[in-house]
Design a protein around this motif. Structure first.
Motif, PDB file in Angstrom:
ATOM      1  N   GLY A 100     -31.656 -21.985   7.580  1.00 43.29           N
ATOM      2  CA  GLY A 100     -30.775 -21.300   6.309  1.00 43.29           C
ATOM      3  C   GLY A 100     -31.249 -21.794   4.941  1.00 43.29           C
ATOM      4  O   GLY A 100     -30.564 -21.451   4.137  1.00 43.29           O
ATOM      5  N   LYS A 101     -32.434 -22.402   4.974  1.00 42.06           N
ATOM      6  CA  LYS A 101     -32.674 -22.984   3.504  1.00 42.06           C
ATOM      7  C   LYS A 101     -34.194 -22.188   3.237  1.00 42.06           C
ATOM      8  O   LYS A 101     -34.973 -21.878   3.970  1.00 42.06           O
ATOM      9  N   PRO A 102     -34.439 -22.092   1.947  1.00 42.36           N
ATOM     10  CA  PRO A 102     -35.899 -21.363   1.514  1.00 42.36           C
ATOM     11  C   PRO A 102     -36.823 -21.910   2.142  1.00 42.36           C
ATOM     12  O   PRO A 102     -37.960 -21.540   2.133  1.00 42.36           O
ATOM     13  N   HIS A 103     -36.814 -23.373   1.882  1.00 41.11           N
ATOM     14  CA  HIS A 103     -38.022 -24.266   2.157  1.00 41.11           C
ATOM     15  C   HIS A 103     -37.581 -25.141   3.280  1.00 41.11           C
ATOM     16  O   HIS A 103     -36.385 -25.889   3.233  1.00 41.11           O
ATOM     17  N   PRO A 104     -38.351 -25.403   4.452  1.00 44.48           N
ATOM     18  CA  PRO A 104     -37.996 -26.370   5.232  1.00 44.48           C
ATOM     19  C   PRO A 104     -38.062 -27.715   4.962  1.00 44.48           C
ATOM     20  O   PRO A 104     -38.802 -28.149   3.779  1.00 44.48           O
ATOM     21  N   SER A 105     -37.247 -28.712   5.238  1.00 46.80           N
ATOM     22  CA  SER A 105     -36.909 -30.086   4.725  1.00 46.80           C
ATOM     23  C   SER A 105     -38.190 -30.967   5.555  1.00 46.80           C
ATOM     24  O   SER A 105     -38.232 -31.121   6.713  1.00 46.80           O
ATOM     25  N   ASN A 106     -38.842 -31.624   4.582  1.00 46.36           N
ATOM     26  CA  ASN A 106     -40.003 -32.526   5.135  1.00 46.36           C
ATOM     27  C   ASN A 106     -40.772 -31.899   6.192  1.00 46.36           C
ATOM     28  O   ASN A 106     -41.508 -32.705   7.135  1.00 46.36           O
ATOM     29  N   GLY A 107     -41.009 -30.679   6.374  1.00 45.07           N
ATOM     30  CA  GLY A 107     -41.681 -30.120   7.378  1.00 45.07           C
ATOM     31  C   GLY A 107     -41.406 -30.204   8.667  1.00 45.07           C
ATOM     32  O   GLY A 107     -42.102 -29.789   9.717  1.00 45.07           O
ATOM     33  N   ALA A 108     -40.297 -30.806   9.102  1.00 46.74           N
ATOM     34  CA  ALA A 108     -39.801 -30.957  10.321  1.00 46.74           C
ATOM     35  C   ALA A 108     -38.558 -30.204  10.753  1.00 46.74           C
ATOM     36  O   ALA A 108     -37.805 -29.923  10.151  1.00 46.74           O
ATOM     37  N   PRO A 109     -38.740 -29.793  11.905  1.00 46.30           N
ATOM     38  CA  PRO A 109     -37.514 -28.887  12.415  1.00 46.30           C
ATOM     39  C   PRO A 109     -36.013 -29.442  11.873  1.00 46.30           C
ATOM     40  O   PRO A 109     -35.811 -30.797  12.253  1.00 46.30           O
ATOM     41  N   ALA A 110     -35.100 -28.758  11.376  1.00 41.18           N
ATOM     42  CA  ALA A 110     -33.782 -29.188  11.067  1.00 41.18           C
ATOM     43  C   ALA A 110     -33.037 -29.110  12.398  1.00 41.18           C
ATOM     44  O   ALA A 110     -32.948 -28.268  13.134  1.00 41.18           O
ATOM     45  N   SER A 138     -43.409 -11.042  24.034  1.00 41.38           N
ATOM     46  CA  SER A 138     -42.508 -10.636  23.116  1.00 41.38           C
ATOM     47  C   SER A 138     -42.244  -9.178  23.728  1.00 41.38           C
ATOM     48  O   SER A 138     -41.542  -8.333  22.968  1.00 41.38           O
ATOM     49  N   GLY A 139     -43.012  -8.607  24.791  1.00 43.54           N
ATOM     50  CA  GLY A 139     -42.908  -6.843  25.309  1.00 43.54           C
ATOM     51  C   GLY A 139     -41.368  -6.875  25.753  1.00 43.54           C
ATOM     52  O   GLY A 139     -41.129  -5.489  25.732  1.00 43.54           O
ATOM     53  N   ALA A 140     -40.310  -7.628  25.996  1.00 43.01           N
ATOM     54  CA  ALA A 140     -39.245  -7.156  26.704  1.00 43.01           C
ATOM     55  C   ALA A 140     -38.345  -7.080  25.624  1.00 43.01           C
ATOM     56  O   ALA A 140     -38.436  -7.657  24.531  1.00 43.01           O
ATOM     57  N   SER A 141     -37.656  -6.160  25.642  1.00 43.19           N
ATOM     58  CA  SER A 141     -36.808  -5.537  24.348  1.00 43.19           C
ATOM     59  C   SER A 141     -35.692  -6.614  24.108  1.00 43.19           C
ATOM     60  O   SER A 141     -35.292  -6.858  22.914  1.00 43.19           O
ATOM     61  N   ASP A 142     -35.188  -7.405  24.943  1.00 39.43           N
ATOM     62  CA  ASP A 142     -34.036  -8.332  24.902  1.00 39.43           C
ATOM     63  C   ASP A 142     -34.645  -9.725  24.729  1.00 39.43           C
ATOM     64  O   ASP A 142     -34.042 -10.804  24.852  1.00 39.43           O
ATOM     65  N   ALA A 143     -35.984 -10.035  24.801  1.00 37.82           N
ATOM     66  CA  ALA A 143     -36.696 -11.263  24.659  1.00 37.82           C
ATOM     67  C   ALA A 143     -36.301 -12.028  23.292  1.00 37.82           C
ATOM     68  O   ALA A 143     -36.410 -11.323  22.209  1.00 37.82           O
ATOM     69  N   VAL A 144     -35.872 -13.362  23.406  1.00 34.67           N
ATOM     70  CA  VAL A 144     -35.805 -14.056  22.077  1.00 34.67           C
ATOM     71  C   VAL A 144     -36.950 -15.276  22.243  1.00 34.67           C
ATOM     72  O   VAL A 144     -36.729 -15.959  23.047  1.00 34.67           O
ATOM     73  N   PRO A 145     -37.599 -15.076  21.163  1.00 35.28           N
ATOM     74  CA  PRO A 145     -38.598 -16.053  20.871  1.00 35.28           C
ATOM     75  C   PRO A 145     -38.028 -17.706  20.669  1.00 35.28           C
ATOM     76  O   PRO A 145     -36.903 -17.804  20.273  1.00 35.28           O
ATOM     77  N   PRO A 146     -38.731 -18.661  21.607  1.00 40.37           N
ATOM     78  CA  PRO A 146     -38.094 -19.965  21.509  1.00 40.37           C
ATOM     79  C   PRO A 146     -38.240 -20.592  19.904  1.00 40.37           C
ATOM     80  O   PRO A 146     -37.217 -21.120  19.522  1.00 40.37           O
ATOM     81  N   VAL A 147     -39.278 -20.238  19.452  1.00 43.16           N
ATOM     82  CA  VAL A 147     -39.362 -20.771  17.907  1.00 43.16           C
ATOM     83  C   VAL A 147     -39.469 -19.515  16.889  1.00 43.16           C
ATOM     84  O   VAL A 147     -40.014 -18.356  17.175  1.00 43.16           O
ATOM     85  N   THR A 148     -38.416 -19.695  16.085  1.00 43.08           N
ATOM     86  CA  THR A 148     -38.315 -18.357  15.083  1.00 43.08           C
ATOM     87  C   THR A 148     -38.190 -19.357  13.727  1.00 43.08           C
ATOM     88  O   THR A 148     -38.305 -20.711  13.472  1.00 43.08           O
ATOM     89  N   CYS A 149     -37.970 -18.563  12.665  1.00 49.91           N
ATOM     90  CA  CYS A 149     -38.125 -19.011  11.311  1.00 49.91           C
ATOM     91  C   CYS A 149     -36.768 -20.003  11.252  1.00 49.91           C
ATOM     92  O   CYS A 149     -36.828 -21.133  10.383  1.00 49.91           O
ATOM     93  N   MET A 150     -35.497 -19.796  11.838  1.00 49.33           N
ATOM     94  CA  MET A 150     -34.549 -20.853  11.754  1.00 49.33           C
ATOM     95  C   MET A 150     -34.951 -22.082  12.452  1.00 49.33           C
ATOM     96  O   MET A 150     -34.060 -23.110  11.687  1.00 49.33           O
ATOM     97  N   THR A 151     -35.652 -22.215  13.189  1.00 52.65           N
ATOM     98  CA  THR A 151     -36.120 -23.246  13.738  1.00 52.65           C
ATOM     99  C   THR A 151     -36.407 -24.534  12.687  1.00 52.65           C
ATOM    100  O   THR A 151     -35.906 -25.649  12.735  1.00 52.65           O
ATOM    101  N   CYS A 152     -37.327 -24.197  11.710  1.00 48.44           N
ATOM    102  CA  CYS A 152     -37.587 -25.094  10.648  1.00 48.44           C
ATOM    103  C   CYS A 152     -36.795 -24.944   9.389  1.00 48.44           C
ATOM    104  O   CYS A 152     -36.398 -25.874   8.513  1.00 48.44           O
ATOM    105  N   HIS A 153     -36.386 -23.594   9.247  1.00 51.18           N
ATOM    106  CA  HIS A 153     -35.943 -23.386   7.747  1.00 51.18           C
ATOM    107  C   HIS A 153     -34.377 -23.670   7.676  1.00 51.18           C
ATOM    108  O   HIS A 153     -33.698 -24.102   6.989  1.00 51.18           O
TER     109      HIS A 153
END
Length: 135
Positions: A124-134, A107-122
């Motif tokens: 756009g929803k407050p709680h992930p569906s079935n615990g699996a990535p959407a 994460s040291g690079a200023s333009d680095a984009v992590p592969p896994v983020t909140c969006m990966t599972c959530h």
């Protein structure tokens, strides 16, 4: 007459500037950073928080408590009253560990984009569906 006007104007400006300079500085809001860097800029902190808003489809009051202050409702961002705030901290740590361990993400690079983020599972929803990535 012009000289008197200029002197009065200059003295008035000096008095006004002196009063303005003697005002106490704006009080910095309290911070309660336990996972994010203590010296994070306000802009970077806002960027991360707005990322949470987007990834979970929520507003600030989902994780942050509010309180009545001077007859108005205000967010108390430093409060740990809501359990969702601690859940977010845990998930922030979890995604960081996943990205580092499985994707060797730096994460040291200023333009680095992590592969896994909140969006990966959530997604756009407050709680992930079935615990699996959407998808």
């Amino acid at each position: 007459m012009n000289k008197k006007f200029a002197v009065v104007l200059l003295l008035s400006a000096t008095v006004v500037l002196g009063i303005a300079a003697s005002q106490p500085p704006q009080e910095q809001p309290k911070r309660n950073l336990k996972v994010l860097p203590k010296d994070i800029s306000h802009e970077d902190l806002d960027k991360i928080m707005h990322g949470f808003n987007d990834a979970l489809g929520v507003k600030c009051n989902f994780c942050h408590a509010g309180a009545q202050v001077d007859g108005r409702f205000k967010m108390d961002f430093a409060s740990d009253e809501k359990p969702e705030k601690n859940a977010a901290r845990g998930m922030w740590k979890m995604t960081g560990k996943i990205n580092k361990k499985f994707f060797k993400f730096n994460s040291g690079a200023s333009d680095a984009v992590p592969p896994v983020t909140c969006m990966t599972c959530h997604n756009g929803k407050p709680h992930p569906s079935n615990g699996a990535p959407a998808h």
